[in-house]
Structures are given as C-alpha cells and as structure tokens.
Design an enzyme around this catalytic site. Sequence first.
Site, mmCIF file in Angstrom:
data_model
loop_
_atom_site.group_PDB
_atom_site.id
_atom_site.type_symbol
_atom_site.label_atom_id
_atom_site.label_comp_id
_atom_site.label_asym_id
_atom_site.label_seq_id
_atom_site.Cartn_x
_atom_site.Cartn_y
_atom_site.Cartn_z
ATOM 1 N N LYS A 128 0.843 -1.206 0.000
ATOM 2 C CA LYS A 128 0.000 0.000 0.000
ATOM 3 C C LYS A 128 0.873 1.250 0.000
ATOM 4 C CE LYS A 128 -3.798 -2.391 2.340
ATOM 5 N NZ LYS A 128 -4.554 -2.646 3.588
ATOM 6 N N GLN A 159 -3.935 -1.438 9.970
ATOM 7 C CA GLN A 159 -4.067 -2.738 9.318
ATOM 8 C C GLN A 159 -4.695 -3.740 10.276
ATOM 9 O OE1 GLN A 159 -3.459 -3.290 6.088
ATOM 10 N NE2 GLN A 159 -3.935 -5.476 6.164
ATOM 11 N N ASP A 198 -10.489 3.608 5.122
ATOM 12 C CA ASP A 198 -11.032 2.247 4.990
ATOM 13 C C ASP A 198 -12.565 2.266 4.950
ATOM 14 O OD1 ASP A 198 -9.083 0.132 4.906
ATOM 15 O OD2 ASP A 198 -8.516 0.610 6.973
HETATM 16 N N1 GUN Z 1 -7.023 -6.323 6.660
HETATM 17 C C1 GUN Z 1 -7.527 -7.011 5.603
HETATM 18 N N2 GUN Z 1 -8.118 -6.174 4.723
HETATM 19 C C2 GUN Z 1 -7.999 -4.937 5.240
HETATM 20 C C3 GUN Z 1 -8.403 -3.660 4.788
HETATM 21 O O1 GUN Z 1 -9.036 -3.484 3.733
HETATM 22 N N3 GUN Z 1 -8.074 -2.611 5.605
HETATM 23 C C4 GUN Z 1 -7.415 -2.777 6.781
HETATM 24 N N4 GUN Z 1 -7.167 -1.704 7.510
HETATM 25 N N5 GUN Z 1 -7.019 -3.957 7.227
HETATM 26 C C5 GUN Z 1 -7.324 -5.032 6.453
#
Ligand code: GUN
Length: 297
Positions: free
Chosen positions: A52, A96, A119
């Site tokens: 990311k 995350q 998110d």
């Molecule tokens: N863990 C798995 N998918 C995601 C996501 O889309 N965002 C975040 N913050 N954690 C995740």
Amino acid sequence: MTDVIDGDAIAGEIRDELEGAVQRLRDEGVAPTLATVLMSPDPASETYVSMKQRDCEELGIETRDVELPLDSPAGDLYATVEELNDGDGVHGILVQMPVPDHVDDREVIERIDPAKDVDGFHPENVGRLVAGNPRFEPCTPHGVQKLLDAAGVDTEGADVTIVGRSDIVGKPLANLLLDKGPGGNATVTVCHSRTEDLTAKTREADVVVAAAGVPELVDGSMLSEGVVVIDVGVNQVDADTEKGYELVGDVEFESASEKASAITPVPGGVGPMTRAMLLHNTVKAASEQSGVDVELP
Ligand code: GUN
C-alpha cells in the site's frame, strides 16, 4: 470463451486517472498523505502494508509508517491513532487489521477521525454507506463494483449472491450493490456459514462474489452457465513450492471457469483493485480536508 478479468489492468487505469487529481492537489500546495499503522499478528499484514505504501509513493502520495510491537498496550495504539487524527499533514489513516487479541478492534476503529477513515470502517461512515450517502466506500467492495463495471457487467436487476458476511467485504458490498444508481440496483443475497443450501443460492445467481475466506469453497458444480464470478479470497495453502505455500482464492478456478462467462483470477483480480481504491479514498480525503476540488474516477 471465458473472460479472465484483468484486475491489474483495470486498477492501473484507475491509478492513471488519479494522477491528475494528485497533481492538482500538489499544485495547490497540498501533499496528500496516508498514515499506515501496523500492529498485526498476521504475518501477511506487513507485506500488505508495504504494498500500500509503495502504491502511494508511485502516485505521489506521501506516507507515514507507524509500527508498534505486538505486545504494546492497547493504549499505545489508541494514542497513535489520536496523534494522527490531530496531525495536520495526515489526510488518511489506515490501521491494518487484524490487531492482536488484547486490542479491541472496534475501539480502535471508533477512535479514527471519520474524515480520515479511508477504509470506511468507522460506524459513522458505515452508517452513511447504509443510508446511501457514503463518504468513503470501503476499498474492497468499491473495487469489486469498479471491476464489474469495467468488465461490462450490468448489475441493474441482476441476482448477485455474496458468499461471506464480513464487515470488510460482504456487508458493505451488499449495501453498494443495493444502492440506487449505476453499479447498484441489484437483487442481493448474502450467504454465510449457517446458510442451509449454499449451492441453491449460488446457482440462481447472475453474479457470484466469493468472500468467505475458505480456500476453493465455490466450485463449478455450484454455478450456472454464464455466471460472472468475482473471487475476493486470498488464502495461503501448503504447497510444494519454494515458499512452502501457494495463494488460492475462495473459488476453484478451473471448474468455475468452465461455467463462467467472466471470472477474476487470484492473484491479479480483486487485490489490485482494493489497493487502487485506497489511493482513491486517500486523494478524496485530501481534497475534502483541503477544500481543493479534484475529479475522481
Ligand atoms: N485487513 C484485511 N483487509 C484490510 C483492509 O481493507 N483494511 C485494513 N485496515 N485492514 C485489512
């Protein structure tokens, strides 16, 4: 012929379209910035976060990277989030998931400033999504919606069966597909581990989205001819490879492709779309916080 939907290519187009918006923000003296917070017991999380960050840097989005030891008190994570909320130069915050068991994930999410919640997990943003007025569409569901659009799939009046009811994918995707307007107007069925006859639900669908986190749960025998299949799963299974594992989706690709008119691969399907939509939300956050209008794909 089955169309294998190229998520890398579609995500690349979205990134290209975002370049102009990033440039316009920068021209106005705004450096769009995403902060990532990593305190995750899942070893794959580190890779996801670094991907990311790399995506951001390639597009000209700045990143801040906070890593906390797994045994840090929950209060350290809350304090980190609050500092980032107050940080003027930070437009988006991503913690995350998953976080360790001693940290309440809901509490973490509720502490993120909803305006920086790229998110789309904060209850205020979930509420806005359910009300049909989203601020940040959650990245994976939004990516699935964009994939369907780019693959020429009209969701209006379509029967869509979603396998999986997670807060991150199944539930928000159901809301997006139900909404009035382009990319919505579908008739949505959400299945889960207690669904009595999953095959009956997948066979009646024009579009099946597999997001249960169960390797190869959906196979060709569960599908009707001509169905569109979107595989959200990313599962590590033991394999005789250099790493000792391979990645498989929630769909058994070979048998499903015999029935499907279009299908996403794993990897190279939904994954790159999720990352592209995070960039989209970060640019949107920077635009809304700075008051600099930009055009978004
Ligand atoms: N863990 C798995 N998918 C995601 C996501 O889309 N965002 C975040 N913050 N954690 C995740």
